[in-house]
Design an enzyme around this catalytic site. Structure first.
Site, PDB file in Angstrom:
ATOM      1  N   GLY A  95       0.715  -1.115  -0.041  1.00  0.00           N
ATOM      2  CA  GLY A  95      -0.039  -0.035   0.010  1.00  0.00           C
ATOM      3  C   GLY A  95       0.694   1.325  -0.099  1.00  0.00           C
ATOM      4  N   GLN A 139       3.435   9.893   1.381  1.00  0.00           N
ATOM      5  CA  GLN A 139       4.520   9.271   1.065  1.00  0.00           C
ATOM      6  C   GLN A 139       5.528   9.530  -0.111  1.00  0.00           C
ATOM      7  OE1 GLN A 139       2.526   5.144   2.436  1.00  0.00           O
ATOM      8  NE2 GLN A 139       4.338   4.947   3.357  1.00  0.00           N
ATOM      9  N   HIS A 154      -2.082   7.530   7.336  1.00  0.00           N
ATOM     10  CA  HIS A 154      -1.061   8.578   6.776  1.00  0.00           C
ATOM     11  C   HIS A 154      -1.696   9.477   6.273  1.00  0.00           C
ATOM     12  CE1 HIS A 154       2.675   6.270   6.278  1.00  0.00           C
ATOM     13  NE2 HIS A 154       2.091   5.242   5.799  1.00  0.00           N
ATOM     14  N   HIS A 207      -4.240   1.441   8.255  1.00  0.00           N
ATOM     15  CA  HIS A 207      -2.990   1.998   8.036  1.00  0.00           C
ATOM     16  C   HIS A 207      -2.778   3.340   6.921  1.00  0.00           C
ATOM     17  CE1 HIS A 207       1.662   1.151   7.908  1.00  0.00           C
ATOM     18  NE2 HIS A 207       1.653   1.890   6.717  1.00  0.00           N
ATOM     19  N   GLU A 208      -3.349   2.931   5.745  1.00  0.00           N
ATOM     20  CA  GLU A 208      -2.943   4.238   4.773  1.00  0.00           C
ATOM     21  C   GLU A 208      -4.122   5.382   5.346  1.00  0.00           C
ATOM     22  OE1 GLU A 208      -0.925   3.593   3.052  1.00  0.00           O
ATOM     23  OE2 GLU A 208      -0.757   1.446   2.981  1.00  0.00           O
ATOM     24  N   CYS A 221       5.910  -0.073   7.461  1.00  0.00           N
ATOM     25  CA  CYS A 221       5.609   1.266   6.674  1.00  0.00           C
ATOM     26  C   CYS A 221       6.906   1.393   5.819  1.00  0.00           C
ATOM     27  CB  CYS A 221       5.285   2.229   7.621  1.00  0.00           C
ATOM     28  SG  CYS A 221       4.969   3.769   6.925  1.00  0.00           S
ATOM     29  N   LEU A 222       6.659   1.814   4.497  1.00  0.00           N
ATOM     30  CA  LEU A 222       7.735   2.117   3.609  1.00  0.00           C
ATOM     31  C   LEU A 222       8.395   3.370   4.270  1.00  0.00           C
ATOM     32  CD1 LEU A 222       6.209   1.278   0.317  1.00  0.00           C
ATOM     33  CD2 LEU A 222       8.058  -0.070   1.516  1.00  0.00           C
TER      34      LEU A 222
END
Ligand code: GNR
Ligand code: NI
Length: 172
Positions: free
Chosen positions: A46, A51, A140, A136-137, A94-95
């Protein structure tokens, strides 16, 4: 399409609240295409627009397994409806918080209302990894990272390590 650099913590841009998209047009689809390519390259399952430094309420996702056909999903202006009372614990990563994984508890199921790649309104029933990933997204989009759900001790330890790594990388 192009791969864009992914911002990592503690970059203050990750703390911005993303703004709603006004129209799903070709320019937005170009952003979503770039986000998908960036996510596949990382690789991740995702990615939220912030990001890659774009403070818009846009998420891309692909939960297909390694041996499955790609199954990209695009969420514009997503809203969470009816989160379940029962919770689920998932080991998250997480990236934007590279190389750190920890357990986070979230509602096990929810519905998501959003606009798709063509700007059409959709409602999706989410459970399991999809429910976890969408939440999670969504975090963000509010400037929240999964480490914010952990103890302060853990969060500060992770951020300190990332700062140190960035300092070393900048010096070399
Ligand atoms: O690639 C990712 N894996 C992942 C695993 C468990 C829970 C959430 C995620 S999302 C993450 C990519 C990312 O950072 N998205 O914002
Ligand atoms: Ni993330």
């Amino acid at each position: 399409m192009s791969i864009r650099p992914i911002i990592t913590a503690p970059d203050p841009r990750l703390r911005q609240v993303s703004k709603p998209v006004e129209t799903v047009d070709d320019e937005l689809r170009a952003l979503m295409d770039d986000m998908l390519e960036t996510m596949y390259d990382a690789p991740g399952i995702g990615l939220a627009a912030i990001q890659v430094g774009v403070p818009l309420r846009v998420i891309v996702m692909d939960l297909a397994g390694k041996d499955e056909e790609p199954a990209p999903q695009f969420f514009v202006n997503p809203e969470i409806l009816d989160p379940s009372e029962d919770m689920n614990v998932y080991e998250e990563g997480c990236l934007s918080v590279p190389e750190y994984f920890d357990e986070v508890e979230r509602p096990a199921r929810c519905r998501v209302k959003y606009l798709d790649y063509d700007g059409a309104e959709q409602i999706l029933e989410a459970d399991d990894l999809l429910a976890t990933c969408i939440q999670h997204e969504m975090d963000h989009l509010e400037g929240v990272l999964f480490i914010d759900h952990l103890s302060r001790l853990k969060r500060e330890r992770v951020l300190k390590k990332l700062k140190k790594e960035q300092r070393l990388a900048a010096a070399s």
